[in-house]
Scaffold this motif. Structure first.
Motif, PDB file in Angstrom:
ATOM      1  N   GLN A  88      -3.749   1.194   1.022  1.00 46.39           N
ATOM      2  CA  GLN A  88      -2.676   0.455   0.436  1.00 46.39           C
ATOM      3  C   GLN A  88      -1.557   1.177   0.319  1.00 46.39           C
ATOM      4  O   GLN A  88      -0.305   0.381   0.368  1.00 46.39           O
ATOM      5  CB  GLN A  88      -3.140   0.372  -1.197  1.00 46.39           C
ATOM      6  N   ASP A  92       2.064  -0.285   1.644  1.00 39.44           N
ATOM      7  CA  ASP A  92       3.441   0.002   0.973  1.00 39.44           C
ATOM      8  C   ASP A  92       4.482   0.574   1.552  1.00 39.44           C
ATOM      9  O   ASP A  92       5.719   0.113   1.375  1.00 39.44           O
ATOM     10  CB  ASP A  92       2.894   0.801  -0.486  1.00 39.44           C
ATOM     11  N   MET A 141      12.256  -1.218  -5.635  1.00 38.63           N
ATOM     12  CA  MET A 141      10.885  -1.156  -5.101  1.00 38.63           C
ATOM     13  C   MET A 141      10.776   0.293  -4.641  1.00 38.63           C
ATOM     14  O   MET A 141       9.748   1.073  -4.908  1.00 38.63           O
ATOM     15  CB  MET A 141      10.318  -2.087  -3.660  1.00 38.63           C
ATOM     16  N   PRO A 145       7.770   1.569  -7.494  1.00 37.89           N
ATOM     17  CA  PRO A 145       6.813   0.788  -6.676  1.00 37.89           C
ATOM     18  C   PRO A 145       5.996  -0.371  -7.005  1.00 37.89           C
ATOM     19  O   PRO A 145       5.426  -1.385  -6.393  1.00 37.89           O
ATOM     20  CB  PRO A 145       6.068   1.790  -5.911  1.00 37.89           C
ATOM     21  N   ALA A 150       9.646  -6.621  -4.370  1.00 38.83           N
ATOM     22  CA  ALA A 150       9.460  -6.865  -2.761  1.00 38.83           C
ATOM     23  C   ALA A 150       9.587  -8.558  -2.586  1.00 38.83           C
ATOM     24  O   ALA A 150       9.835  -8.965  -1.561  1.00 38.83           O
ATOM     25  CB  ALA A 150       8.320  -6.321  -2.552  1.00 38.83           C
TER      26      ALA A 150
END
Length: 175
Positions: A88, A92, A141, A145, A150
């Motif tokens: 992940q 990202d 972002m 995060p 996004a």
């Protein structure tokens, strides 16, 4: 299987955006050659990074299958959770790079459009605004995060491609 189909469609859509970027470069190189060149290069690079970001998603289905297998031990499941998180994180990171690079190219295209009488100031200004919104969303972002910014960045890029694609199509039918 569904995940592979989803990512295949995602990569196809990104790949179909490349001809638009090249058409924009070809159309705008007369009035602002530097903006058109760097805008094209940055957006194509951003599309490539976003396409590479589809690959880690394919791994998640296999990790899920291993995690939910009947013979998976607790230690194996703990390791698979860490692998999932690492996967992940790669997704990202690729998404963030693509969302940071592409809006800069969109801004450059917008600046070139403002000087080109065929595209006009309205399309150029809207492109610049969409690029700034996309870049701001990517910067949010970067700081947070877990934010949903996004999605805003992606919608700004989709908006630009719809506007630029429609305008390019209209220009191609009049010439």
């Amino acid at each position: 299987m569904a995940r592979a189909v989803e990512n295949g469609r995602y990569v196809a859509v990104l790949g179909l955006s490349v001809p638009l970027e090249l058409a924009l470069f070809h159309s705008l190189r007369r009035t602002r050659p530097a903006s058109a060149l760097f805008g094209s290069a940055l957006t194509i690079f951003g599309l490539a990074v976003l396409a590479a970001g589809a690959i880690p998603h394919v791994v998640t289905s296999r990790l899920s299958d291993l995690y939910h297998a009947d013979d998976a031990s607790l230690d194996e499941q703990a390791t698979l959770v860490l692998l999932w998180q690492a996967n992940q994180a790669m997704f990202d990171a690729l998404l963030l790079v693509g969302l940071l690079v592409m809006p800069v190219g969109v801004i450059l295209f917008g600046l070139a459009m403002r000087r080109d009488p065929a595209f006009g100031k309205v399309a150029g200004n809207v492109s610049v605004v969409l690029g700034v919104v996309g870049l701001a969303a990517a910067l949010v972002m970067l700081v947070d995060p877990l934010s949903a910014s996004a999605a805003l960045g992606v919608f700004a890029l989709i908006g630009f491609h719809l506007i630029a694609g429609w305008k390019t199509y209209r220009l191609s039918t009049t010439n």
